[in-house]
Structures are given as C-alpha cells and as structure tokens.
Design an enzyme around this catalytic site. Structure first.
Site, PDB file in Angstrom:
ATOM      1  N   GLU A  49      -3.538 -17.611 -40.018  1.00 37.32           N
ATOM      2  CA  GLU A  49      -4.726 -17.823 -39.193  1.00 37.32           C
ATOM      3  C   GLU A  49      -4.920 -19.295 -38.808  1.00 37.32           C
ATOM      4  O   GLU A  49      -5.517 -19.605 -37.781  1.00 37.32           O
ATOM      5  CB  GLU A  49      -5.985 -17.304 -39.903  1.00 37.32           C
ATOM      6  CG  GLU A  49      -6.052 -15.778 -39.988  1.00 37.32           C
ATOM      7  CD  GLU A  49      -5.402 -15.232 -41.256  1.00 37.32           C
ATOM      8  OE1 GLU A  49      -4.689 -15.992 -41.950  1.00 37.32           O
ATOM      9  OE2 GLU A  49      -5.607 -14.039 -41.547  1.00 37.32           O
ATOM     10  N   PHE A 111     -15.327  -6.225 -50.551  1.00 40.64           N
ATOM     11  CA  PHE A 111     -13.934  -6.626 -50.369  1.00 40.64           C
ATOM     12  C   PHE A 111     -13.774  -7.469 -49.107  1.00 40.64           C
ATOM     13  O   PHE A 111     -14.248  -7.094 -48.034  1.00 40.64           O
ATOM     14  CB  PHE A 111     -13.029  -5.389 -50.294  1.00 40.64           C
ATOM     15  CG  PHE A 111     -11.581  -5.741 -50.048  1.00 40.64           C
ATOM     16  CD1 PHE A 111     -10.850  -6.439 -50.993  1.00 40.64           C
ATOM     17  CD2 PHE A 111     -10.960  -5.394 -48.860  1.00 40.64           C
ATOM     18  CE1 PHE A 111      -9.540  -6.793 -50.765  1.00 40.64           C
ATOM     19  CE2 PHE A 111      -9.637  -5.727 -48.624  1.00 40.64           C
ATOM     20  CZ  PHE A 111      -8.918  -6.423 -49.578  1.00 40.64           C
ATOM     21  N   GLN A 112     -13.136  -8.595 -49.251  1.00 39.12           N
ATOM     22  CA  GLN A 112     -12.928  -9.544 -48.152  1.00 39.12           C
ATOM     23  C   GLN A 112     -14.233  -9.998 -47.506  1.00 39.12           C
ATOM     24  O   GLN A 112     -14.268 -10.313 -46.321  1.00 39.12           O
ATOM     25  CB  GLN A 112     -11.945  -8.993 -47.109  1.00 39.12           C
ATOM     26  CG  GLN A 112     -10.513  -8.933 -47.661  1.00 39.12           C
ATOM     27  CD  GLN A 112      -9.456  -8.624 -46.606  1.00 39.12           C
ATOM     28  OE1 GLN A 112      -9.744  -8.014 -45.588  1.00 39.12           O
ATOM     29  NE2 GLN A 112      -8.228  -9.058 -46.865  1.00 39.12           N
ATOM     30  N   LYS A 161     -18.248  -5.217 -39.196  1.00 37.99           N
ATOM     31  CA  LYS A 161     -17.430  -4.074 -38.773  1.00 37.99           C
ATOM     32  C   LYS A 161     -18.275  -2.946 -38.191  1.00 37.99           C
ATOM     33  O   LYS A 161     -17.924  -2.353 -37.170  1.00 37.99           O
ATOM     34  CB  LYS A 161     -16.623  -3.573 -39.974  1.00 37.99           C
ATOM     35  CG  LYS A 161     -15.584  -2.527 -39.612  1.00 37.99           C
ATOM     36  CD  LYS A 161     -14.665  -2.225 -40.786  1.00 37.99           C
ATOM     37  CE  LYS A 161     -13.509  -1.324 -40.349  1.00 37.99           C
ATOM     38  NZ  LYS A 161     -12.549  -1.097 -41.447  1.00 37.99           N
ATOM     39  N   MET A 475       3.516 -42.001 -43.769  1.00 40.02           N
ATOM     40  CA  MET A 475       2.382 -42.916 -43.690  1.00 40.02           C
ATOM     41  C   MET A 475       1.902 -43.280 -45.096  1.00 40.02           C
ATOM     42  O   MET A 475       1.551 -44.428 -45.364  1.00 40.02           O
ATOM     43  CB  MET A 475       1.245 -42.292 -42.869  1.00 40.02           C
ATOM     44  CG  MET A 475       0.101 -43.243 -42.566  1.00 40.02           C
ATOM     45  SD  MET A 475       0.644 -44.706 -41.641  1.00 40.02           S
ATOM     46  CE  MET A 475       0.324 -44.200 -39.941  1.00 40.02           C
TER      47      MET A 475
END
Lengths: 571, 186
Positions: A49, A111-112, A161, A475
């Site tokens: 993602e 969940f999630q 959802k 760096m």
C-alpha cells in the site's frame, strides 16, 4: 437511480474526472472493487500500500492533478500513512480512500479495525468518516475540493463496509455550496496596501533575491514568475521543491539554495537586502541556523497559507495569497528595483569561483555519481521526468539535473521519505505516458520499495531506474565521516547483495550494470533504447563521494563548506 | 526579567498573560480531538477549555480556549486553528476587552459548628446553595475568574469534598472592536 454506496463511490470518482486509482483490495474495501470492474477508471494493483500512496503522489507531481489511492482497513490503511504524511509535508493533492469495518463494529476492536481518521488527523488536510451512503458523493466532491484548492494536501475518506453495501438514491453536488464546508474559504482577496508596500520595498532594494518555493509550482505561476524575473532582473533561487519552476539554464537562475545548495544561491540569500519568498516556508534545510539566516534582508513573504507567514521568519510585508495572483498584482503595480549591476557582478564572481564541481573519475571506475547524473541528463529527451528517493543521490540530482520545466522533478522534500523514488516514478509515468521517466535512486532507497517494479512490469509502465550503488546509506555515511570521526555505524549495505541485475530480471525488468565510464555510456544508450519494459541500471559509484557544498546541520549558512578542490588553505 | 504588566482580571488561576479564543466549530464528531491534537502537535499550551452547543444553530459548537500568550505564539495558534476545516470562525479577544465568567460548584462537609461561618462566606461571595443533606452542602458560584479564585481560597478552611470549575467563557465588552477571522455564518 438507486446505487450501492460502492457504486456511488466509483461514480463519484468518475464525476471528478479520475482516470487512475492506485490500490490494493482487502476485506473492508471489497465491495468497492466490484463496481470498479465496470468502470472506465484504470486501477493499478500495487504490491504494497505504501507503493499506492507514492504512485498517487508521483502522478500528482507530474501532472498537477490530484492522485487517488484506495486501500483496505487496518494494516492497509496504516501502510499508506507514510505517503499521506509525505504528501502533507509537500502539499501534494491526494485523495485516499480507505475501507473501514462496518459501522456497527467500529470501536469494538473488530478484525482489521483501525482508527485511521484518528491516526491521520495530523497528517491530512482533512479527513472524513462516511456514515451513510447518501453522504458519499458529497464526501468525494468535498475531498477533491479540499485537496486541490488553497494550500493543496492529502484528504482521506474512510468508508465502512456496510456503508459501501447499503443503497442510496444517486445525486451529486453541483458546486462548493453543496459540500457542507462552512469553515473552508480558500480564496482570499489581496490587500492592495500590502502590494504597495511590497512595491516600495522592491524599489528600494539593492540586493534582492526571488526565493522561489514549491508553492509557485502548486499555484502554476511559473509563467508569471518568469515574466517578473526577466523584467526586474532579480536573481532567482529555486528550492528543492521548486526545481523546474524556473528554467535551470536561465541566466537569472542561481540554482538551489540550502544545506546542499549552490554557493552563489546560498550566499546571495545571506547577503541579500530583500528576500521575496514565493510559496516558500523558510525550511530549516534552506535557512540553516535561522538566527543567522539572511541577517540583512527585509522579507516579502507570499503564501496561500496564512499560518506560514511569520512562522519562522517575521516578514516585513506578509501577503496571504496565491503566488500567481500576487505576481500579477506586482506586475500591474510596476514593481521595479533600481540598478542591480553591482549585485549581479558580485553574484557572477561567486558563480565563477564556486561552481558545482566534482573530481574526474578513474577510467577503471568506480563512477562519480554526479557524472552518472550528467550523462543520464545529456542523453535524455527534453521533457524527461526525474524522480528520486532521499539522500545523497537526491541532492546530486537536484544539483546536476538541468530541470527546465515545471512538474519534471518528483521528489520527497519535507518528509524525506526513503523509498519514494520507484513508486513515485511509476505514478509519474502513468500520468505522463508520453514522457521518459528516470528514477535516480540510491541502493538503500531502492531496497525499500523495489517490489513495485513487479507492478510496473505487469501493468506495462516502462520506467527507467538508475541505482547509484555506493553500497552505503550514503548520506548517513557522509555525516558519520564528517561529524562522527569516521566511526561508521550501521551504514554498510554491500554492493552485491542483492544482485540488482538479477533482482531486476526476477521482476520482469531488464537489468544492466556499469562500473567504468565506458560501460556507463554504453549502458545508458542501451537503457534509452528499451521502451517496452522497465529497466534497472546498477551504476557502481564511489562510496567516498560526498555532497558539496554543505552547510552542517545547525550551522549558519555563512559557514558553507565548498568542494575540497575549491577550499583555500586559509579556510 | 521581562515581566509583563499585570492587568485587571488577572488571577492566580490564569497564566501570567492569557488570551481568549472563542472558536465557532462545526458540531461533528472528532472536532474537539482535532483541536486538542493541533495544540498538542504544535506545542501550544491550553489553560482552560469550555465547549457547548452554540447559540446560532445545532450545527455549531462554541469552544472557548484560554491560552498562555507568554509561551504560545498567538498568531500561529489562530493561523493553525483557522486551517482546520471544521473551524468556522475565531474571535480573538484580549482579556482587557473581555467580559469573562466562570462557574464553580463545590460540595462542602458541614456540621453545626461551621455552618454559620460558611453561610457568611457564601453570602459575601454571592454563592448559592443548590443541594443539601445532613452532612454536606453543594454550593454554586458564577462570577469572574478572580471572584471564583477568591471564593476557592475562602473555602480552603473547610473539608471541601469536591470543587469543580468550568473554565471560563468570554464575550467582548460592548463597544469593543472584535478581531475575528470574519467568516462563516454571521
């Protein structure tokens, strides 16, 4: 017309003219992925993602249009927090859609489940948790309005959802009056008195500098800037975020200021008696120690965001407004400085004494990274878009790539997000398929997001990646060499692990390698000849090469360290 | 030491130099979190905060924020608050231009021995009794922050079971020019 929330979301995106969404499905966002099959919108299926977010940023930076990403709830949403924070720092317009657990489950540790609106409160311009399907069109229209007007930025829409699954009677807001944003008024009127005071300061200036920041690009004011600069002959510096806002090759352009800025640009600001800041925010990487920054300069500060005015440096004339609008007003008012010949001759002598430079490389290699960048640029078609990660390679690219036009430089400025380059280049190429897109990356950055080359190959996005492989987190290595007595702590990566050529090939890309100057020039020709699949070139560069000039962190810009070959014994 | 001039209305319970922001916001979930988060993120100090639905419409709430103007750059606070999309209007009221009031509720243990002296204190402060039982009274005072401070000090001699203050509300004095972001539904 009855639609599901999911259909309404897709239809709303279509209404906004969205042609591409970068994303990855999952449980909570699943309902939205079904109507996507019937939509004209192209979906780019990423491998992580974070990649979706940076691609949306790259798309936006290359096109000037908002980038759109869509992910699921929980870890899908937290994985895109870094790109959101990055876009927030760089004022890049994004609309990010996250799935959320059903409204009846919110707050129950489902969940999630993840409070993504809470998490992103501080790194978005605004966010919405949509509670009914009826609200979806308004939320989408408002999100695009917020993302793209005023000071642009990322906006997140969290979509439960059950809301996506429920039905609504289709409608779409006609204009901002339907967005229900009573507290949002991005347009501000110019105060004529401010313009007059700015004109007076400009007329009295002897050593003025146009300090051009990323806001000038966001305001699409590059034509106004050029007209103003050419008429007044005021020297121009373009910050890291503004590379391309003014042609690199223009005689009035001194280059990039700041920690790794061009000596003449840094010193002109230090000696200036008038800084005209256009969509710039006096970032610490530009100012060095703020108390010692441009001590003799009065300041005209133009920014669309009033909170930037006086945040770091008190302005003598603070103008809240769009850069283009203010430049047009200054032109109308006829702002003209007196003769700048003396000022220019001082600047020209700094330019002559301290140009950007690097040492010649041995014929057997390793390569000088700056030489690689100059060779890539010399062989790239006009209008090539360049993306980078964050670190030495980014600074060298900002210094040595001749950015001639706006939206040709795609980089992570404020946040300094390693791994930005590859996905951002992919997004840029999707937005501007007609352009050659080079990602100039470091080996450390490349390893953070390289898996998106699988996305590039499978979606037919032929970007080119140049890894400046110095086998170090370069760096950090440079700082440890210079400021920590060469005590190198956790910066070595190995030039051969992974084998970048094999890794590229495993991801369906062409993998090439160059160690000597001769190989470099052959490999660049080879890479330029490939236009159907992504190419990755492993350039073996000198690990001891450092970025100069450099103003050490916390030091005054007067204490700029030039390239060793330019240092006098007395320094 | 660069000590600012004291002014009338300064109290033991307010910062050396405070400032009042009266902020009209959309009455939506999460708005208070956005404001509190902004203050925390930017390192601004809130001295007190009072929130209630606004007089204008159920859609809006008014948040009265007292900030420590000594440690907090006021221009920055207003500028940053103004960027919050749910913030509709900000009144920036200097204390000397404000009428400030606060509500104090206190429950005090009482018995025969102290009741008379307590009634005397209540009378002088202008506080009223709003609840009574054999062992305690609950009293209320609405007044200036300074009078609430004074009343609180007077109650120190009693076994004060509970003492709550609302934080202050403020409106501009009549006839005062108002510094406002001048937006929203006026």
């Amino acid at each position: 017309m009855q639609l599901t929330g999911a259909q309404a979301l897709i239809k709303s995106l279509e209404q906004q003219g969205v042609d591409t969404v970068f994303g990855l499905p999952g449980g909570a966002i699943l309902p939205v992925y079904d109507p996507l099959l019937d939509s004209s919108i192209r979906h780019i299926l990423v491998r992580h993602e974070q990649g979706a977010g940076h691609m949306a940023e790259g798309y936006s930076l290359a096109t000037g249009r908002p980038g759109v990403a869509m992910v699921t709830s929980g870890p899908g949403s937290t994985n895109i927090v870094t790109p959101i924070a990055n876009a927030h720092m760089d004022s890049t317009p994004l609309v990010v859609i996250t799935g959320q657990v059903a409204t009846s489950s919110i707050g129950l540790d489902a969940f999630q489940e993840c409070d993504i609106t809470g998490i992103t409160m501080g790194v978005t311009k605004h966010n919405f948790l949509v509670r009914t399907a009826h609200e979806i069109p308004r939320a989408v229209a408002a999100a695009f309005h917020l993302a793209t007007t005023g000071r642009p930025g990322p906006v997140l829409i969290d979509l439960p959802k059950d809301v996506a699954q429920s039905t609504m009677e289709w409608w779409y807001p006609v204009g901002p009056e339907d967005y229900d944003l009573p507290g949002y008024h991005p347009l501000v009127d110019l105060d004529e008195a401010d313009v007059e005071r700015a004109v007076a300061l400009i007329a009295a200036a002897e050593r003025p500098v146009l300090y051009v920041g990323g806001g000038t690009l966001k305001s699409r004011a590059t034509a106004e800037l050029r007209a103003f600069a050419e008429r007044t002959r005021i020297p121009v510096v373009t910050t890291l975020m503004a590379r391309g806002a003014f042609p690199h090759s223009h005689e009035l352009n001194l280059g990039m200021p700041g920690m790794h800025g061009v000596y003449a640009a840094v010193t002109a600001m230090q000696r200036s008696d008038l800084l005209i800041a256009l969509g710039a925010r006096f970032d610490d990487r530009v100012t060095g120690r703020t108390a010692a920054f441009a001590p003799g300069a009065r300041v005209i500060h133009v920014d669309i965001d009033r909170a930037e005015l006086g945040k770091i440096r008190q302005a003598d004339v603070a103008i809240q407004g769009d850069v283009g609008m203010v430049l047009r007003a200054l032109e109308t008012a006829g702002a003209n400085p007196p003769r700048l010949d003396t000022w220019w001759s001082e600047i020209r002598s700094w330019q002559a004494t301290y140009p950007l430079t690097y040492d010649d490389e041995p014929t057997e290699g390793p390569l000088r990274p700056q030489h690689v960048i100059e060779s890539l640029a010399a062989n790239a078609p006009a209008g090539t878009i360049v993306a980078s990660g964050v670190g030495q390679h980014q600074m060298w690219t900002a210094q040595f790539w001749p950015f001639e036009e706006p939206n040709s430089w795609v980089n992570s400025g404020g946040a300094g997000t390693m791994g930005f380059g590859v996905p951002a280049a992919i997004g840029a190429k999707v937005g501007r398929p007609d352009r050659t897109v080079w990602c100039i990356d470091g080996d450390g950055c490349f390893q953070m997001t390289a898996q998106e080359l699988v996305t590039a190959r499978s979606e037919g996005i032929p970007i080119k990646v140049a890894i400046l492989n110095n086998s170090y987190l370069g760096m950090v290595r440079q700082w440890q060499e210079m400021f920590y007595d060469e005590r190198y702590s956790e910066v070595y990566l190995s030039p051969d692990l992974p084998d970048y050529v094999k890794l590229a090939e495993a991801m369906g890309c062409v993998g090439l390698r160059a160690t000597t100057p001769k190989e470099m020039s052959d490999v660049i020709d080879e890479a330029n000849a490939i236009n159907d699949v992504p190419v990755v070139v492993d350039f073996r560069v000198d690990a001891s090469e450092k970025v100069f000039p450099m103003v050490p962190a916390g030091a005054s810009n007067d204490d700029i360290l030039v390239h060793p070959s330019q240092r006098k014994e007395t320094r | 030491m660069n000590t600012p001039e004291p002014f009338a209305g300064e109290t033991a319970h307010s910062p050396v130099r405070h400032h009042i922001l009266s902020v009209l916001v959309e009455n939506k979930s999460g708005v208070l979190a956005r404001i509190a988060g902004l203050f925390a993120r930017r390192g601004f100090n809130i001295y007190s905060l009072a929130v209630a639905p606004s007089e204008r419409h159920a859609r809006f709430s008014r948040i009265t924020i007292v900030v420590d103007a000594e440690s907090t750059p006021l221009e920055q606070v207003v500028g940053q608050l103004d960027k919050l999309v749910n913030v509709v209007d900000i009144w920036d009221i200097a204390p000397r231009d404000a009428v400030e009031r606060e509500l104090l509720l206190a429950t005090i243990a009482t018995d025969v021995s102290n009741r008379t002296s307590l009634l005397d204190i209540l009378g002088r402060a202008g506080a009223s009794i709003i609840d009574v039982d054999p062992g305690a009274v609950t009293v209320m005072l609405s007044g200036t922050p300074a009078s609430c401070d004074e009343f609180e000090r007077a109650l120190e001699d009693y076994s004060s079971v509970e003492l709550h203050r609302t934080g202050r509300l403020a409106v501009p004095r009549l006839g005062q020019e108002l510094t406002s972001t001048e937006r929203g539904l006026r």
